[in-house]
Motif scaffolding. Structure first.
Motif, PDB file in Angstrom:
ATOM      1  N   PRO A   1       1.072   3.317  -3.929  1.00 42.96           N
ATOM      2  CA  PRO A   1       0.503   3.115  -2.596  1.00 42.96           C
ATOM      3  C   PRO A   1       1.615   3.065  -1.545  1.00 42.96           C
ATOM      4  CG  PRO A   1       0.532   1.047  -3.777  1.00 42.96           C
ATOM      5  CD  PRO A   1       0.971   2.116  -4.749  1.00 42.96           C
TER       6      PRO A   1
ATOM      7  N   GLY B   1      -5.465  -0.647   9.627  1.00 42.92           N
ATOM      8  CA  GLY B   1      -4.583  -0.038   8.643  1.00 42.92           C
ATOM      9  C   GLY B   1      -3.361  -0.882   8.375  1.00 42.92           C
TER      10      GLY B   1
ATOM     11  N   LYS C   1     -12.723   4.099   4.690  1.00 41.16           N
ATOM     12  CA  LYS C   1     -13.694   3.354   3.886  1.00 41.16           C
ATOM     13  C   LYS C   1     -14.134   2.056   4.544  1.00 41.16           C
ATOM     14  CE  LYS C   1     -12.144   5.448  -0.355  1.00 41.16           C
ATOM     15  NZ  LYS C   1     -11.802   5.263  -1.748  1.00 41.16           N
TER      16      LYS C   1
ATOM     17  N   LYS D   1      -0.871   5.545   3.354  1.00 42.94           N
ATOM     18  CA  LYS D   1      -2.044   5.832   2.525  1.00 42.94           C
ATOM     19  C   LYS D   1      -3.084   4.729   2.644  1.00 42.94           C
ATOM     20  CE  LYS D   1       0.267   8.429  -1.173  1.00 42.94           C
ATOM     21  NZ  LYS D   1       0.629   8.358  -2.606  1.00 42.94           N
ATOM     22  N   VAL D   2      -2.624   3.492   2.620  1.00 46.22           N
ATOM     23  CA  VAL D   2      -3.554   2.368   2.701  1.00 46.22           C
ATOM     24  C   VAL D   2      -4.210   2.328   4.079  1.00 46.22           C
ATOM     25  CG1 VAL D   2      -3.788  -0.140   2.555  1.00 46.22           C
ATOM     26  CG2 VAL D   2      -2.345   1.071   0.919  1.00 46.22           C
ATOM     27  N   LYS D   3      -3.467   2.595   5.128  1.00 48.22           N
ATOM     28  CA  LYS D   3      -4.036   2.638   6.477  1.00 48.22           C
ATOM     29  C   LYS D   3      -5.156   3.663   6.551  1.00 48.22           C
ATOM     30  CE  LYS D   3      -0.014   1.532   9.326  1.00 48.22           C
ATOM     31  NZ  LYS D   3       0.868   2.084  10.361  1.00 48.22           N
ATOM     32  N   ARG D   4      -4.878   4.863   6.072  1.00 54.35           N
ATOM     33  CA  ARG D   4      -5.904   5.917   6.099  1.00 54.35           C
ATOM     34  C   ARG D   4      -7.124   5.513   5.289  1.00 54.35           C
ATOM     35  NH1 ARG D   4      -1.303   9.261   5.597  1.00 54.35           N
ATOM     36  NH2 ARG D   4      -1.662   9.430   3.360  1.00 54.35           N
ATOM     37  N   CYS D   5      -6.887   4.923   4.154  1.00 57.91           N
ATOM     38  CA  CYS D   5      -7.977   4.522   3.272  1.00 57.91           C
ATOM     39  C   CYS D   5      -8.858   3.460   3.929  1.00 57.91           C
ATOM     40  CB  CYS D   5      -7.413   4.001   1.957  1.00 57.91           C
ATOM     41  SG  CYS D   5      -8.676   3.379   0.832  1.00 57.91           S
ATOM     42  N   VAL D   6      -8.267   2.456   4.505  1.00 59.79           N
ATOM     43  CA  VAL D   6      -9.050   1.389   5.132  1.00 59.79           C
ATOM     44  C   VAL D   6      -9.910   1.959   6.250  1.00 59.79           C
ATOM     45  CG1 VAL D   6      -8.913  -0.696   6.551  1.00 59.79           C
ATOM     46  CG2 VAL D   6      -7.548  -0.500   4.477  1.00 59.79           C
TER      47      VAL D   6
ATOM     48  N   LEU E   1     -10.477  -0.662  -3.262  1.00 63.14           N
ATOM     49  CA  LEU E   1     -10.768   0.637  -2.667  1.00 63.14           C
ATOM     50  C   LEU E   1      -9.532   1.479  -2.351  1.00 63.14           C
ATOM     51  CD1 LEU E   1     -13.508  -0.491  -0.139  1.00 63.14           C
ATOM     52  CD2 LEU E   1     -13.867   0.882  -2.200  1.00 63.14           C
ATOM     53  N   CYS E   2      -8.413   0.831  -2.083  1.00 57.62           N
ATOM     54  CA  CYS E   2      -7.311   1.568  -1.465  1.00 57.62           C
ATOM     55  C   CYS E   2      -5.977   1.518  -2.205  1.00 57.62           C
ATOM     56  CB  CYS E   2      -7.107   1.074  -0.038  1.00 57.62           C
ATOM     57  SG  CYS E   2      -8.555   1.343   1.012  1.00 57.62           S
TER      58      CYS E   2
ATOM     59  N   VAL F   1      -9.585  -4.292  -0.286  1.00 56.43           N
ATOM     60  CA  VAL F   1      -8.482  -3.345  -0.079  1.00 56.43           C
ATOM     61  C   VAL F   1      -7.858  -2.969  -1.408  1.00 56.43           C
ATOM     62  CG1 VAL F   1      -6.185  -3.051   0.940  1.00 56.43           C
ATOM     63  CG2 VAL F   1      -8.034  -4.054   2.283  1.00 56.43           C
TER      64      VAL F   1
END
Length: 82
Positions: free
Chosen positions: A51, A12, A63, A55-60, A45-46, A42
């Motif tokens: 951003p 993340g 996904k 949010k990006v940590k959770r997304c990575v 997808l994220c 990244v």
């Protein structure tokens, strides 16, 4: 479970750092090869509107299996894979 938490934290951070590189100094774990392998995925997808690092940590993490193979391999080579 420990490995999973490590993945969440590190992957993340890596992805979030890639996503907001212009605003934050890249952490040392974001190597040039990791950035090259993961940045496109990244961003695709994220990165949406507004951003944030969280949010990006959770997304990575959510996904991870949608990330490209090169990105997954690079994360794994750093001990961050699943």
């Amino acid at each position: 479970m420990r490995a999973k938490r490590t993945l969440v934290a590190c992957a993340g951070m890596v992805a979030a750092s890639i996503a907001v590189a212009e605003e934050f100094k890249m952490p040392p774990e974001v190597t040039p090869s990791l950035r090259a392998a993961c940045e496109t995925d990244v961003r695709r997808l994220c990165i949406g509107e507004n951003p944030t690092v969280a949010k990006v940590k959770r997304c990575v993490f959510a996904k991870y299996f949608q990330l490209g193979r090169k990105c997954q391999v690079e994360l794994a080579s750093l001990g961050l894979g699943r």
